[in-house]
Scaffold this motif. Sequence first.
Motif, PDB file in Angstrom:
ATOM      1  N   TYR A 135       0.847  -1.182   0.000  1.00 46.04           N
ATOM      2  CA  TYR A 135       0.000   0.000   0.000  1.00 46.04           C
ATOM      3  C   TYR A 135       0.887   1.237   0.000  1.00 46.04           C
ATOM      4  O   TYR A 135       1.970   1.237   0.576  1.00 46.04           O
ATOM      5  N   SER A 136       0.405   2.291  -0.632  1.00 43.46           N
ATOM      6  CA  SER A 136       1.145   3.546  -0.615  1.00 43.46           C
ATOM      7  C   SER A 136       0.160   4.702  -0.530  1.00 43.46           C
ATOM      8  O   SER A 136      -1.021   4.561  -0.845  1.00 43.46           O
ATOM      9  N   ASP A 137       0.669   5.847  -0.119  1.00 38.30           N
ATOM     10  CA  ASP A 137      -0.155   7.036   0.002  1.00 38.30           C
ATOM     11  C   ASP A 137       0.737   8.256  -0.127  1.00 38.30           C
ATOM     12  O   ASP A 137       1.912   8.228   0.258  1.00 38.30           O
ATOM     13  N   TYR A 153       4.842   4.149   2.228  1.00 44.48           N
ATOM     14  CA  TYR A 153       4.390   2.855   1.735  1.00 44.48           C
ATOM     15  C   TYR A 153       4.597   1.813   2.817  1.00 44.48           C
ATOM     16  O   TYR A 153       5.382   1.998   3.738  1.00 44.48           O
TER      17      TYR A 153
END
Length: 177
Positions: A135-137, A153
């Motif tokens: 997951y990343s943001d 991440y």
Amino acid sequence: MPNLDSISQFLGLLIIPLETSYHLSQTLYATNLLEKSGMKDCKPVLAPLPTKLPTLIENSAPYQKPEFYEQLVGSLQYLTITRPDLSFAVNMLCQHMHKPYNLMFRLLKRVIRYIQGTLYSSLPIIPSSLEPPAYSDSNWAIDTTTRTSVTGYCAFLGTNLVSWCVKKQTTVARFFY
């Protein structure tokens, strides 16, 4: 290669075996960090950083013991091996190692107070599938004065967190017409 029995400690990491999992902890290392910083009996806080960070750090006076600041922040970097909750705060503190300010040292003390309250946190290693989700943001230009962004991440192997990173970086905006 001889079997030396089950592992219990490796490079400052405590490996705590439970019935169906293991937990990686750095409780002893964190306790030594609290003693080294002189904050062994400090009052704990619930979060490593305040909700609203100060924007004009450079207006604060320079910290008088930069070597002490560097030692503590370097120790915090090693602590992030099992503590992803400290990654953003430690990254922010590392950005001021070349010239620490009093305000940054106050934020460093807050992170240490957070460690006091979460001394027994551990990273679980649980048997699970070998699916590798990640997951990343990103939060583009969150800081309105410096136009820096925060990107992070985390990668898993099944349900086990195996890699993470949070970093603050300068945003370069280009507009084409």
